[in-house]
Design an enzyme around this catalytic site. Structure first.
Site, mmCIF file in Angstrom:
data_model
loop_
_atom_site.group_PDB
_atom_site.id
_atom_site.type_symbol
_atom_site.label_atom_id
_atom_site.label_comp_id
_atom_site.label_asym_id
_atom_site.label_seq_id
_atom_site.Cartn_x
_atom_site.Cartn_y
_atom_site.Cartn_z
ATOM 1 N NE ARG A 141 -1.933 7.849 1.483
ATOM 2 C CZ ARG A 141 -1.207 8.936 1.713
ATOM 3 N NH1 ARG A 141 0.114 8.879 1.620
ATOM 4 N NH2 ARG A 141 -1.797 10.077 2.011
ATOM 5 C CE LYS A 189 -8.664 10.010 6.421
ATOM 6 N NZ LYS A 189 -8.952 9.700 5.049
ATOM 7 C CE1 TYR A 243 -10.560 0.984 7.866
ATOM 8 C CE2 TYR A 243 -9.441 2.576 9.278
ATOM 9 C CZ TYR A 243 -9.869 2.184 8.026
ATOM 10 O OH TYR A 243 -9.624 2.981 6.937
ATOM 11 C CE LYS A 263 -7.556 12.422 3.454
ATOM 12 N NZ LYS A 263 -8.185 11.573 2.437
ATOM 13 C CE LYS A 292 -2.873 10.747 -1.507
ATOM 14 N NZ LYS A 292 -4.136 10.016 -1.269
ATOM 15 C CB SER A 302 -5.448 2.712 8.166
ATOM 16 O OG SER A 302 -4.617 3.710 7.597
ATOM 17 C CD GLU A 341 -10.012 23.630 3.672
ATOM 18 O OE1 GLU A 341 -11.142 23.464 3.167
ATOM 19 O OE2 GLU A 341 -8.967 23.645 3.001
#
Ligand code: PBG
Length: 338
Positions: free
Chosen positions: A219, A262, A327, A209, A231, A288, A247
């Site tokens: 968010r 992602k 979505y 990610k 982040k 999003s 990872e």
């Protein structure tokens, strides 16, 4: 018609001549069963609050979520990733509300499982919707002279994530999905779940990610943006690809059943490389910002929405993702039906 002599023996266009032939040779296909619909859940009754930064997406109260899920099922979409919008006064720096057995997310999972036992319910494991700091982990601030040192405490966060995952499993989640990017969280969650008898609850790990600007509308939908800082000390640097494989390897070794990349669109190379190397199914999250880019472009007449949607989703599948969080799931399922 007699051909002029161009000495062309090889003519790839032969395989594009008709729709029937194109269908015959198509290498990638989409099926609604591979989509996961992310849904935002809110308190109250009969609520379908439009999300202004995500045209066509809403925050659903639980009763409305049940209606949506039935509609989805009729379209062949049976998997849902749930994200709760937590009231500001329930947030604190340790995300206490995330382990409340009667919290919004847990109630949503229970009712959904009750109504649609054959659905697949995925819950997000991360502190941000519950955190007064808007971070996925526990924030430790050190005042060093003038400047503030802003740290996320990995191991303190693991304890909270483990407790959160357990509460979600007890509510009936089929998969818990850690999206926090703390080190060691998959192994820790696996241990906690197994110790409580939840050996059948799976883990979908957001393994690769990236720290991305494409999460903005999400968010906004949850009111979960970081209050301070970014982040980048836990989500990955988008300049890196090799690190994604590392990872993924760690998460698989720790017990991940499915791993995720992602975002998706600007990361097709990562999906492709991970898919070539992962022993477990690969998911990708069409996030999003990617969703809203297409929506707004379509609203402004720049791109044909249906065609663009299928092109994007097919590209993500072509890159190697078996599972697609999107979505667009219901609209795409409707298009695929035709
Ligand atoms: C929270 C989380 C985020 C998304 C999924 N889980 C946001 C973030 O990491 O800041 C983003 C999904 C999207 O943009 O659609 N851990």
């Amino acid at each position: 018609m007699k051909n002029r002599d161009f000495s062309l023996l090889l003519r790839p266009r032969r395989l594009r001549r008709s729709k029937a032939i194109r269908q015959l040779v198509a290498e990638t296909s989409l099926d609604p069963g591979q989509f996961v619909l992310p849904v935002f859940v809110t308190e109250g009754h009969a609520q379908r609050e439009p999300i202004s930064t995500m045209p066509g997406q809403f925050r659903y109260s639980i009763d409305e979520l049940l209606k949506l899920a039935l509609e989805a099922r009729d379209l062949g979409v049976r998997s849902f990733a749930l994200f709760p919008q937590i009231e500001e006064n329930k947030k604190d720096s340790f995300a206490k509300e995330s382990t409340n057995p009667d919290g919004l997310l847990q109630r949503a999972v229970k009712e959904l499982k009750n109504k649609l036992p054959d659905s697949c319910i995925i819950t997000d494991v991360a502190m941000d919707p519950y955190s007064s700091d808007g971070h996925d982990g526990v924030v430790v601030k050190n005042q060093l002279g003038q400047s503030t040192n802003y740290l996320i405490d990995n191991d303190a966060t693991l304890e909270i994530l483990g407790a959160m995952a357990l509460v979600q499993a007890r509510a009936g989640a089929d998969f818990v999905a850690p999206s926090d990017m703390m080190d060691g969280r998959v192994g820790h969650i696996r241990k906690i779940l197994d110790a409580d008898g939840f050996t059948d609850v799976g883990i979908i790990s957001y393994a690769a990610k990236y720290a991305s600007s494409f999460y903005g509308p999400f968010r906004d939908a949850l009111g979960s943006a970081p209050k301070e800082g970014d982040k980048k000390t836990y989500q990955m640097d988008y300049r890196n690809q090799r690190e994604a494989l590392h990872e993924v390897r760690l998460d698989v070794a720790e017990g991940a059943d499915i791993i995720m990349v992602k975002p998706a669109l600007a990361y097709l190379d990562v999906i492709s490389r991970v898919a070539a190397n992962s022993p477990v199914p690969v998911a990708a999250y069409n996030v999003s910002g990617e969703y809203s880019m297409l929506k707004l472009a379509a609203q402004n007449g720049l791109i044909d929405e249906s065609a663009g949607m299928l092109e994007i989703l097919t590209a993500i599948a072509r890159a190697g993702a078996k599972i697609i969080f999107t979505y667009h799931a219901l609209e795409a399922a409707r298009l695929l039906r035709r």
